[in-house]
Design an enzyme around this catalytic site. Sequence first.
Site, mmCIF file in Angstrom:
data_model
loop_
_atom_site.group_PDB
_atom_site.id
_atom_site.type_symbol
_atom_site.label_atom_id
_atom_site.label_comp_id
_atom_site.label_asym_id
_atom_site.label_seq_id
_atom_site.Cartn_x
_atom_site.Cartn_y
_atom_site.Cartn_z
ATOM 1 N N LEU A 3 -19.931 -8.187 8.791
ATOM 2 C CA LEU A 3 -18.846 -7.068 9.116
ATOM 3 C C LEU A 3 -17.920 -6.304 7.575
ATOM 4 O O LEU A 3 -18.144 -8.004 6.914
ATOM 5 C CB LEU A 3 -17.845 -7.088 10.422
ATOM 6 C CG LEU A 3 -17.054 -8.462 9.903
ATOM 7 C CD1 LEU A 3 -15.748 -8.231 8.448
ATOM 8 C CD2 LEU A 3 -16.017 -9.372 11.128
ATOM 9 N N ASN A 32 -25.810 -8.636 0.908
ATOM 10 C CA ASN A 32 -24.606 -8.397 -0.126
ATOM 11 C C ASN A 32 -25.401 -8.017 -1.704
ATOM 12 O O ASN A 32 -24.828 -7.031 -1.726
ATOM 13 C CB ASN A 32 -23.939 -9.623 0.446
ATOM 14 C CG ASN A 32 -23.181 -9.267 1.326
ATOM 15 O OD1 ASN A 32 -23.076 -8.188 1.638
ATOM 16 N ND2 ASN A 32 -21.687 -10.416 1.477
ATOM 17 N N CYS A 43 -16.514 -11.362 -0.917
ATOM 18 C CA CYS A 43 -17.218 -11.361 -0.740
ATOM 19 C C CYS A 43 -18.791 -11.190 -1.586
ATOM 20 O O CYS A 43 -19.580 -12.088 -2.400
ATOM 21 C CB CYS A 43 -18.788 -11.364 0.904
ATOM 22 S SG CYS A 43 -17.107 -11.648 2.929
HETATM 23 N N1 NAD Z 1 -13.823 -11.196 4.703
HETATM 24 C C1 NAD Z 1 -15.504 -11.171 5.022
HETATM 25 O O1 NAD Z 1 -15.346 -9.728 4.290
HETATM 26 C C2 NAD Z 1 -16.521 -11.430 5.256
HETATM 27 C C3 NAD Z 1 -17.727 -10.888 6.280
HETATM 28 C C4 NAD Z 1 -18.515 -11.546 6.339
HETATM 29 C C5 NAD Z 1 -19.199 -12.661 6.113
HETATM 30 N N2 NAD Z 1 -17.845 -13.359 5.447
HETATM 31 C C6 NAD Z 1 -18.029 -14.740 5.135
HETATM 32 O O2 NAD Z 1 -17.067 -15.172 6.647
HETATM 33 C C7 NAD Z 1 -16.413 -16.650 5.463
HETATM 34 C C8 NAD Z 1 -15.177 -16.631 6.730
HETATM 35 O O3 NAD Z 1 -14.716 -15.760 5.461
HETATM 36 P P1 NAD Z 1 -13.072 -15.142 5.592
HETATM 37 O O4 NAD Z 1 -13.077 -14.245 4.801
HETATM 38 O O5 NAD Z 1 -13.120 -14.936 6.430
HETATM 39 O O6 NAD Z 1 -12.436 -16.170 5.324
HETATM 40 P P2 NAD Z 1 -10.711 -16.493 5.174
HETATM 41 O O7 NAD Z 1 -10.475 -17.120 3.948
HETATM 42 O O8 NAD Z 1 -9.830 -15.028 5.938
HETATM 43 O O9 NAD Z 1 -10.023 -17.506 6.281
HETATM 44 C C9 NAD Z 1 -10.703 -18.701 6.593
HETATM 45 C C10 NAD Z 1 -9.647 -19.303 7.628
HETATM 46 O O10 NAD Z 1 -10.371 -20.299 7.566
HETATM 47 C C11 NAD Z 1 -9.417 -21.545 7.588
HETATM 48 N N3 NAD Z 1 -10.177 -23.116 7.595
HETATM 49 C C12 NAD Z 1 -10.688 -23.360 6.705
HETATM 50 N N4 NAD Z 1 -11.228 -24.606 6.797
HETATM 51 C C13 NAD Z 1 -10.913 -25.245 8.856
HETATM 52 C C14 NAD Z 1 -10.840 -26.173 9.369
HETATM 53 N N5 NAD Z 1 -11.392 -27.282 8.880
HETATM 54 N N6 NAD Z 1 -10.254 -25.822 10.714
HETATM 55 C C15 NAD Z 1 -10.014 -24.654 10.523
HETATM 56 N N7 NAD Z 1 -9.694 -23.142 9.937
HETATM 57 C C16 NAD Z 1 -10.095 -23.420 8.712
HETATM 58 C C17 NAD Z 1 -8.648 -21.482 6.659
HETATM 59 O O11 NAD Z 1 -7.398 -22.043 6.779
HETATM 60 C C18 NAD Z 1 -8.249 -19.568 6.699
HETATM 61 O O12 NAD Z 1 -7.564 -19.371 7.807
HETATM 62 C C19 NAD Z 1 -17.171 -16.713 4.218
HETATM 63 O O13 NAD Z 1 -17.915 -17.822 4.331
HETATM 64 C C20 NAD Z 1 -17.309 -15.092 4.216
HETATM 65 O O14 NAD Z 1 -18.471 -15.447 2.785
HETATM 66 C C21 NAD Z 1 -17.166 -12.790 5.818
#
Ligand code: NAD
Length: 424
Positions: free
Chosen positions: A150, A205, A257
């Site tokens: 996404l 990516n 990312c």
């Molecule tokens: N943001 C994007 O556009 C996107 C798109 C595709 C993939 N990703 C991948 O998805 C993953 C998450 O990205 P994001 O942007 O959503 O991150 P984010 O930082 O917005 O959210 C991560 C959340 O995880 C929580 N967290 C951390 N450890 C935890 C635990 N042990 N238990 C419960 N909650 C916990 C944090 O408090 C935070 O709210 C990453 O690996 C990223 O590379 C992100």
Amino acid sequence: MAANIAVIGTGYVGLTTGACLAHLGHDVVCADIDSQKIDRLNAGEIPILEDGLEDLVREGVQGGRLHFVLGAANSVTDREFVFLCVPTPQGEDGSADLSYIEGAARQISSSLISEAIVINKSTVPVGSTRVVEQALERPDVSVVSNPEFLREGSAVHDFLHPDRVVIGSDDQAAAIRVASIYLGLAAPLMVTDPASAETIKYASNAFLATKISYVNAIAAVCEAVGADVNDVVLGMGYDKRIGQEFLRPGPGWGGSCFPKDSHALVRIAEDAGYDFGLLKGVIEVNEQQFERVVQKVAASIDGSVDGKKIAAWGLTFKSRTDDIRDSPAIEIIHRLQAQGAVVTAYDPAIGADIKGITVCTDPYAACEAAEALVVLTEWDEFKWLDLDKVASAMVSPQVIDARNLLDRNRLRQHGFRYEGIGRS
Ligand SMILES: NC(=O)c1ccc[n+]([C@@H]2O[C@H](COP(=O)([O-])OP(=O)(O)OC[C@H]3O[C@@H](n4cnc5c(N)ncnc54)[C@H](O)[C@@H]3O)[C@@H](O)[C@H]2O)c1
């Protein structure tokens, strides 16, 4: 068929995943370690800006299919499927830091039901499925890779209308069970091994970052030879093998990312004995692009920004999000500040000063007494602002449009000097 699902991490990916899965009819518990986030979600507040997300969360909560709890362990006790959506930031050596993934796996390990499936949605290097298995120490639980593609700003739409769903597992039965979660989506579904699934995410990516760096390099060529990059990419994009997507010149790529994932892929390749020179070049072009924008701003005010007041429109790494992680706009503003510029910024999604940058809540106020205005994020609203009001606020009406967003003819009619990227 409706499934019982836990989503660990309620950030951009986790909250979108949880709300969309509830929308598809599943029963979803979302967990986070951030108590403020969980309190806000339980109070009906959405902590991030994401189109359509608030409506979906409300729909899920009111329908009794979406719940929020503090702590990963509390969310999994009766769940058949557990999605890991926790951060994988860049480590000191460029590789992905897996400590959040391992931590979450250890926290849920003893609370998981037998035959549960842990699904990794975080972006992780090849071999991480095994890392999660080791951290779980639960041979009765399968671990499946399911990378997420996404885009922030259109996350809900992208989740519900994906170009593809990729499932990586050596366990066919587990892969089929995970596939069943997505039956409500009209999307190609691909099952492969975990290493290939993990590589698909990084390769995608890095390819998108390559397209942007390529077009920024072409923009530099256009400036040198007197061509117009907007026409060049339009002409290129009509070729179906190339397409129009991700061929927009700009201030360089950033966000949560592309930077960490491109560095991680360089590192993954290096560890496996391959020198990914092409991707290193892509990263290098991106670094140069930040500097090219800084130089354009300096060139517009006699070669130096020292002591000069500069207005900046845009702080987020792209429009329609409030995410400033690794934003090129912030990077460029910091570089201008390092050269002595006094920068005042405006961004529709940012309401207060951040990262040492003075933020105005009004685009015209940001331009007050500025010697140049630099446009750093492609927010649509910048196109419709009152140019006479902008010009009268500034000391000298000139715009460096790092997104090629504004109508340069209109600006010139209003007495502005205009400089874009790859076109004059
Ligand atoms: N943001 C994007 O556009 C996107 C798109 C595709 C993939 N990703 C991948 O998805 C993953 C998450 O990205 P994001 O942007 O959503 O991150 P984010 O930082 O917005 O959210 C991560 C959340 O995880 C929580 N967290 C951390 N450890 C935890 C635990 N042990 N238990 C419960 N909650 C916990 C944090 O408090 C935070 O709210 C990453 O690996 C990223 O590379 C992100």
